[in-house]
Scaffold this motif. Structure first.
Motif, short mmCIF file in Angstrom:
data_model
loop_
_atom_site.label_atom_id
_atom_site.label_comp_id
_atom_site.label_asym_id
_atom_site.label_seq_id
_atom_site.Cartn_x
_atom_site.Cartn_y
_atom_site.Cartn_z
N THR A 124 -2.17 -61.30 -31.83
CA THR A 124 -1.94 -61.11 -30.39
C THR A 124 -0.56 -61.61 -29.95
OG1 THR A 124 -3.08 -63.22 -29.98
CG2 THR A 124 -4.38 -61.19 -29.81
N GLU A 125 -0.04 -62.63 -30.62
CA GLU A 125 1.29 -63.13 -30.27
C GLU A 125 2.41 -62.35 -30.94
OE1 GLU A 125 1.99 -65.32 -28.02
OE2 GLU A 125 -0.11 -65.76 -27.55
N GLY A 126 2.08 -61.46 -31.87
CA GLY A 126 3.08 -60.60 -32.50
C GLY A 126 3.90 -61.27 -33.58
N TYR A 127 3.38 -62.35 -34.20
CA TYR A 127 4.15 -63.03 -35.23
C TYR A 127 4.16 -62.26 -36.55
CZ TYR A 127 3.68 -66.93 -31.98
OH TYR A 127 3.70 -67.73 -30.86
N ILE A 128 3.13 -61.44 -36.80
CA ILE A 128 3.09 -60.65 -38.04
C ILE A 128 3.91 -59.38 -37.90
CG2 ILE A 128 1.56 -59.33 -39.56
CD1 ILE A 128 -0.55 -61.39 -39.18
N SER A 129 3.78 -58.71 -36.76
CA SER A 129 4.52 -57.46 -36.56
C SER A 129 6.02 -57.69 -36.42
CB SER A 129 3.98 -56.74 -35.31
OG SER A 129 4.13 -57.56 -34.17
N ASN A 130 6.43 -58.89 -36.02
CA ASN A 130 7.85 -59.20 -35.85
C ASN A 130 8.17 -60.51 -36.58
OD1 ASN A 130 10.52 -59.32 -35.03
ND2 ASN A 130 10.03 -60.12 -32.98
N PRO A 131 8.43 -60.45 -37.90
CA PRO A 131 8.68 -61.68 -38.66
C PRO A 131 9.89 -62.47 -38.17
CG PRO A 131 8.25 -59.82 -40.13
CD PRO A 131 8.42 -59.26 -38.76
N ARG A 132 10.87 -61.79 -37.55
CA ARG A 132 12.05 -62.51 -37.03
C ARG A 132 11.69 -63.52 -35.95
NH1 ARG A 132 17.18 -60.48 -38.00
NH2 ARG A 132 17.26 -58.62 -39.31
N SER A 133 10.55 -63.32 -35.29
CA SER A 133 10.14 -64.26 -34.24
C SER A 133 9.80 -65.64 -34.80
CB SER A 133 8.93 -63.70 -33.50
OG SER A 133 7.81 -63.58 -34.37
N LEU A 134 9.66 -65.75 -36.13
CA LEU A 134 9.36 -67.05 -36.73
C LEU A 134 10.53 -68.01 -36.61
CD1 LEU A 134 7.47 -65.96 -39.99
CD2 LEU A 134 6.50 -66.66 -37.80
N TRP A 135 11.76 -67.49 -36.52
CA TRP A 135 12.92 -68.38 -36.37
C TRP A 135 13.82 -68.05 -35.18
CZ3 TRP A 135 12.58 -64.91 -40.58
CH2 TRP A 135 13.48 -63.86 -40.58
N GLU A 136 13.66 -66.89 -34.59
CA GLU A 136 14.50 -66.55 -33.44
C GLU A 136 14.17 -67.45 -32.25
OE1 GLU A 136 13.94 -62.43 -32.67
OE2 GLU A 136 15.58 -61.80 -33.99
N ASN A 137 15.20 -67.81 -31.49
CA ASN A 137 15.08 -68.68 -30.30
C ASN A 137 14.50 -70.05 -30.63
OD1 ASN A 137 16.01 -66.52 -28.64
ND2 ASN A 137 13.92 -65.69 -28.56
N TYR A 138 14.74 -70.52 -31.87
CA TYR A 138 14.29 -71.86 -32.23
C TYR A 138 15.15 -72.90 -31.50
CZ TYR A 138 13.05 -75.89 -35.08
OH TYR A 138 12.60 -77.11 -35.50
N PRO A 139 14.59 -73.99 -31.00
CA PRO A 139 13.21 -74.47 -31.17
C PRO A 139 12.24 -73.83 -30.18
CG PRO A 139 14.47 -76.09 -29.94
CD PRO A 139 15.43 -74.99 -30.31
N HIS A 140 11.03 -73.60 -30.67
CA HIS A 140 9.99 -73.01 -29.82
C HIS A 140 9.26 -74.13 -29.08
CE1 HIS A 140 10.29 -70.10 -33.39
NE2 HIS A 140 11.01 -69.60 -32.41
#
Length: 404
Positions: free
Chosen positions: A163-179
């Motif tokens: 639901t948060e889209g972490y699998i469909s968009n792997p770049r979200s794991l490090w983009e805009n860090y720190p979360h």
């Protein structure tokens, strides 16, 4: 009526002062309706669950009865919510703080109660049918509890990352860090995970775990707490969710295989499934660590320290020295885990082939003995009812003597 019924039972769970307080709350015309829920839950847990769960619930709801609803929400709901402006309006998100410890404390009590429910209404009933030994009984209870927890966590974690889209968009794991700011479901998931593994510490005493098993379980609990709290405090919650999903999936198959093995010792097929899943999850885990920590985070290395935003730990973490140190430790840890796994599988396969070869030798020896017995019977005949028989089963004829 309720008061008399409770006092009339053998082993009443209420003291006299508690009975008088409950009677006053029930009979007082000023008593608000909200008292009915805590009192019902108090009565249910004290009569249905074991001692530790009912004591925890009584203590907790005794606090709720005497404080305001605002303080009660401090225990139940995640704190530190902020409104983050977005293109569609405002979005309510959360960050961490010291008040999270109070919420974790509440869910530690909830985890103790749920642990008791699973033990009493599922595992104890199965144990009575299986008649396991004391050692197997302890391992069965451990695996049964972890199967329920890992299955729930896998489903919950998979729902969150999808639901948060972490699998469909792997770049979200490090983009805009720190979360720093987390969605409600992400923060609530981490608080519940910390509460569960903290509740496992008093459960070592409640379950009367053997002294030989305590060091192993303490290491397991400490590793889970270290990884979950580290991901939470370092604002690596997105990476932590994926890693927990992989870890819990492998652990679910392992403990499920143990449960099946305890019911049928000849059934080891699930251990083969677990071996495949374990290797695959280790490879994915190591790949994600290298991808995020080694290649993703250096792109967002420059950031300003802002303690009010809660990026103090992530500011210390996101430099090349600290990052490479963590990556090295992770690689060494994963290598040690794989080495122990390979050593365990080789020993298991060696025992299996030794057992198969011994069975073949025993079968060959038995067949050779039967063939030798047949040859001896064929050469010398055999006895039947005291008469010597030839190989065709007829009695040898006696030679007639000619009369003089």
């Amino acid at each position: 009526g309720g008061r008399g019924a409770w006092r009339g039972r053998k082993g009443s769970f209420c003291s006299k002062s508690q009975e008088e307080e409950i009677h006053f709350l029930n009979s007082s015309p000023l008593a608000p309706p909200c008292f009915s829920i805590p009192l019902f839950f108090f009565f249910f847990t004290a009569n249905s669950l074991n001692e530790r769960a009912s004591y925890s619930t009584r203590t907790l709801f005794d606090v709720f009865v005497h404080v305001t609803a605002k303080t009660a929400f401090l225990f139940i709901l995640p704190q530190y919510n902020v409104s983050v402006p977005t293109a569609d309006g405002e979005l309510v998100q959360y960050h961490y703080g010291l008040k999270d410890l109070v919420t974790i404390l509440f869910y530690i009590f909830i985890a103790i109660i749920l642990h008791a429910v699973v033990q009493e209404y599922a595992l104890d009933k199965i144990n009575r049918r299986l008649h396991l030994s004391k050692v197997k009984h302890s391992k069965f209870n451990e695996s049964g509890q972890l199967v329920a927890f890992h299955l729930t966590s896998v489903i919950w974690c998979l729902y969150v990352v999808v639901t948060e889209g972490y699998i469909s968009n792997p770049r979200s794991l490090w983009e805009n860090y720190p979360h720093v700011y987390l969605p409600y479901q992400v923060k609530f998931f981490y608080l519940c995970q910390l509460a569960y593994w903290l509740h496992a510490l008093p459960e070592l005493y409640f379950q009367k775990v053997r002294k030989e098993e305590i060091p192993r379980q303490l290491r397991c609990i400490a590793l889970y707490l270290l990884h979950i709290a580290g991901a939470y405090l370092l604002n690596l919650t997105r990476l932590g969710l994926i890693l927990l999903l992989l870890q819990y999936l492998a652990e679910f198959f392992f403990h499920m295989a143990r449960l099946v093995y305890f019911t049928d010792e000849n059934n080891e097929k699930l251990f083969n499934v677990w071996a495949v899943v374990f290797v695959v999850t280790r490879l994915f885990t190591l790949t994600l660590y290298i991808l995020v920590i080694g290649f993703g985070l250096p792109r967002v290395e420059s950031q300003a320290l802002d303690p009010e935003r809660g990026n103090f730990f992530s500011f210390l973490f996101n430099n090349i020295l600290f990052r490479m140190s963590v990556l090295l430790l992770v690689c060494l840890f994963q290598a040690s885990v794989m080495w122990r796994f390979i050593h365990f599988q080789l020993r298991r396969w060696r025992e299996y082939w030794n057992e198969q070869s011994s069975r073949k030798r025993a079968t060959a020896a038995a067949s050779g003995t039967r063939q030798q017995t047949k040859l001896l019977k064929r050469d010398s005949g055999y006895h039947e009812n005291g008469v010597v028989k030839a190989e065709n089963g007829t009695s040898p004829r006696t030679k007639k003597l000619k009369s003089p």
